[in-house]
Each structure stands twice: as structure tokens, then as C-alpha cells.
Enzyme design. Structure first.
Site, PDB file in Angstrom:
ATOM      1  N   SER A 126       0.820  -1.218   0.000  1.00 38.57           N
ATOM      2  CA  SER A 126       0.000   0.000   0.000  1.00 38.57           C
ATOM      3  C   SER A 126       0.845   1.255   0.000  1.00 38.57           C
ATOM      4  O   SER A 126       1.985   1.269   0.491  1.00 38.57           O
ATOM      5  CB  SER A 126      -0.896  -0.007   1.251  1.00 38.57           C
ATOM      6  OG  SER A 126      -1.514   1.240   1.466  1.00 38.57           O
ATOM      7  N   TYR A 154      -0.955   0.072  10.070  1.00 39.57           N
ATOM      8  CA  TYR A 154      -1.210  -0.626   8.805  1.00 39.57           C
ATOM      9  C   TYR A 154      -0.029  -0.479   7.859  1.00 39.57           C
ATOM     10  O   TYR A 154       0.474  -1.464   7.292  1.00 39.57           O
ATOM     11  CB  TYR A 154      -2.476  -0.057   8.181  1.00 39.57           C
ATOM     12  CG  TYR A 154      -2.825  -0.563   6.803  1.00 39.57           C
ATOM     13  CD1 TYR A 154      -3.367  -1.832   6.629  1.00 39.57           C
ATOM     14  CD2 TYR A 154      -2.665   0.249   5.683  1.00 39.57           C
ATOM     15  CE1 TYR A 154      -3.723  -2.282   5.367  1.00 39.57           C
ATOM     16  CE2 TYR A 154      -3.021  -0.194   4.422  1.00 39.57           C
ATOM     17  CZ  TYR A 154      -3.548  -1.461   4.262  1.00 39.57           C
ATOM     18  OH  TYR A 154      -3.899  -1.900   3.008  1.00 39.57           O
ATOM     19  N   LYS A 158       2.497  -3.469   6.504  1.00 39.86           N
ATOM     20  CA  LYS A 158       2.720  -3.721   5.080  1.00 39.86           C
ATOM     21  C   LYS A 158       4.206  -3.661   4.742  1.00 39.86           C
ATOM     22  O   LYS A 158       4.721  -4.493   3.980  1.00 39.86           O
ATOM     23  CB  LYS A 158       1.938  -2.707   4.240  1.00 39.86           C
ATOM     24  CG  LYS A 158       0.434  -2.912   4.222  1.00 39.86           C
ATOM     25  CD  LYS A 158       0.053  -4.167   3.453  1.00 39.86           C
ATOM     26  CE  LYS A 158      -1.437  -4.282   3.241  1.00 39.86           C
ATOM     27  NZ  LYS A 158      -1.822  -5.492   2.487  1.00 39.86           N
TER      28      LYS A 158
END
Length: 348
Positions: A126, A154, A158
Site C-alpha cells: 500500500s 497498517y 505492510k
């Protein structure tokens, strides 16, 4: 050719599976089976009735033995906990994003070390791996060589997965590929828990005749990609040969999928132009500092050179993204919008 798609019943998972089945092959080899693995499955969907499709329902960590009970040639790893829920529940994010990816990689490694095929493992990363740090402000445009300093759990999860995949690839346990996805818009259906979910909602809901709330400043710039552009990018990275010629994947660096840069205000201006004032006026502003802190930490302007070497380009403008949604999801659009002169040219 046996392909496993984790998160197979998510919106992008279904789109990737449908495209693979329509093509019928991966790197020129006929696809014998596509395994759709997800916690929540939809056996009523037409794709589930394809004789080449197998459905595996359940938590990914608990399903890996079943997924690797037969040789796996390709894994397209899309399953994850999304940005806002990973920020709100740290343990959930670690388990769903980091632990599940590491365990999947270990399953793939056991297969290759026991004499089975070395699987291609595609990982959907991402734009959230980037962030502006006070001591190292993020420069624009961003490229794959820009230092990743994520500002969310997050994004950190990732980035950790990216590094694991790079090392498993270096050790020849897997043939890993990583693409950093832009925010995918416009997503159909119900809102999800992603911090960026409003970027679909402020267009999708008004087109359906429902109100929507925008939680960020209208001048905020964001990096978007339509569903079709995203699926094309995923498969291009997954299928690319390694080498140094045009159209080949060089090294183990991630690929930033191509980005369309647009402000929230420009998105709403496009909605007004395509669907009319009454539809655009269904959007109201209610600032949410937590959402804006996450989304504003992501870069909006990207150097698309690496993606371009694989034949990928961003969507030309946001109007083309809206018209793609109108063409693909006509049943989710209100009759008033369909009757508006601005919506006449539908995306096919």
C-alpha cells in the site's frame, strides 16, 4: 497451473479472479484451478460456479494447510485488515497482516524446499508505507527509492511484509513480487473500515441518491486508481518475467502502481459535472481528525516510471473513473443520475 487468491471474495479479489478466468492462462500456461480463500465467501456469485474455481472458507492462518495440500504455483495475497481497523486494533492488524503473511511464506517455503514448485507470491502492499517524518519530510514526487517511513500501524505492517518477501525471494524460497496499491476508487457496495473508504463513498452514495459525509479538507490531494487499472497492475506485476529489458521486473524492489493525483474538491466537481447539482449537494463536510491524520500522511504525487516499464499507466482523469463506475454498476445508480445529461456517455 493452480492459483490461490487470499481475500478472494473481496472486491479486488473477485475482479482479479474473473480476469484470470477470462484469460484462461497465467504466463502462457493454462489455469487448472483458482482457489478463492476468504473468511466470508459468496457461493451465490457466478464466479463460484465456474468449474475451475474452488472455495476455501475460514481464517487464513487456519486454512493454509488446506491451501498447500496440493502444489501451489501462484499466490495472489490480497487478504488483510484495512487501515483504520489496524490502527484501532493493533493486535488484529499484527495477526491479520503480519502473522498471516509470514505463515503463508513459510508454507510456500516448505513446498519449495520439499521439491515442489517455487511459487510466485504476489503481495498487495500500500501507499500507506510512506509518510512524512518531522526529521525527514517526504519529497515529491515519490518513487520506489523514496525511504518508507509509515505513520500508521497498517503501513508499518505492510512494510514489514515487503521486507520479509524480499528476503524469502533472495533465499529462493519464493518468487516474490510486491505492488503498492493506490486507493482504489470507486468501490461498489457497502463501505469498509479503510480510512480511505470515504473516497469511494462521497461518489458512490450520491450516485445512488444517498447522502455522504466527507471527513477531510476538500483541498486534500490523494492518489487514486480505478478498479480496472488496479487489477491490470496486479496481474502485470505477478506475471512479469525478471530481467533488465522493457516489460521485465528488475530486482526485488516493489512496484508503485500508477497513480492519478486529484483533490477531493476536484472529485466533487466531477460528480457535479457528471450527475448534477442535486447529487453533488448530497455531500456534506464533517472533519474527522483521526481519518485525516491517516490519509493526509500518504503521498499523493508519484513517479510512475517503474510501473510504465511494465506497460502500466494511470487513469487519465477522475471523470473516466466515475464513468467506469457508471458503466459497470448501473444497477447501483439512481434513475435521476442516469437521466442527467452529464451521465450520457457510459464507460464500457
Amino acid at each position: 497451473m493452480r492459483i490461490v487468491i487470499t481475500g478472494g471474495f473481496g472486491f479486488i479479489g473477485i475482479q482479479v479472479a474473473a480476469e484470470l478466468l477470462a484469460r484462461g492462462s497465467f504466463r502462457g500456461t493454462a489455469i487448472s484451478e483458482v482457489v478463492l480463500a476468504d473468511r466470508f465467501v459468496r457461493r451465490d456469485l457466478p464466479i463460484a460456479a465456474d468449474p475451475r474455481v474452488r472455495v476455501v472458507e475460514g481464517d487464513l492462518l487456519a486454512s493454509l494447510d488446506a491451501l498447500f495440500a496440493e502444489p501451489v504455483d501462484v499466490v495472489i495475497h490480497l487478504a488483510s485488515a484495512v487501515s483504520a481497523e489496524s490502527e484501532a486494533d493493533f493486535d488484529l492488524g499484527i495477526r491479520a497482516n503480519l502473522d498471516s503473511t509470514r505463515t503463508l511464506l513459510d508454507s510456500a517455503r516448505r513446498q519449495s524446499e520439499s521439491g515442489g514448485p517455487v511459487p510466485v507470491v504476489f503481495f498487495s502492499s500500500s501507499v500507506a508505507v510512506y509518510g512524512s517524518d518531522d526529521s525527514l519530510p517526504l519529497r515529491s514526487p515519490v518513487s520506489e527509492s523514496t525511504l518508507a517511513t509509515p505513520q500508521s500501524s497498517y503501513g508499518t505492517q505492510k512494510l514489514l511484509c515487503e521486507q520479509l518477501i524480499a528476503d524469502y525471494t533472495r533465499k529462493d524460497f519464493v518468487d516474490g513480487r510486491v505492488a503498492r496499491l493506490m486507493t482504489v476508487a470507486i468501490r461498489p457496495g457497502k463501505p469498509n473500515a479503510a480510512a480511505s473508504g470515504f473516497l469511494s463513498g462521497i461518489i458512490r452514495e450520491p450516485l445512488a441518491g444517498s447522502p455522504a459525509t466527507c471527513p477531510v479538507d476538500p483541498d486534500l490531494r490523494v492518489a487514486l486508481a480505478s478498479p480496472r487499472t488496479t487489477v491490470k497492475g496486479i496481474l502485470a506485476v505477478a506475471e512479469a518475467d525478471r530481467g533488465h529489458r522493457q516489460g521485465q521486473l528488475v530486482g526485488r524492489l516493489p512496484v508503485n502502481l500508477p497513480a492519478l493525483t486529484v483533490t477531493v474538491s476536484e472529485m466533487l466537481d466531477t460528480l457535479r459535472r457528471v450527475a448534477g447539482d442535486a447529487v453533488a449537494d448530497l455531500v456534506t463536510f464533517a472533519p474527522d481528525p483521526a481519518v485525516e491524520a491517516i490519509v493526509a500522511s500518504w503521498p499523493a504525487v508519484f513517479d510512475n516510471t517503474r510501473a510504465a516499464t511494465l506497460g502500466l499507466s494511470p487513469d487519465p482523469d477522475f471523470e473516466s473513473v466515475v464513468r467506469q463506475y457508471l458503466g459497470d454498476h448501473r444497477d447501483a445508480v439512481s434513475p435521476a443520475v442516469l437521466a442527467h445529461p452529464g451521465s450520457e456517455t457510459m464507460g464500457g
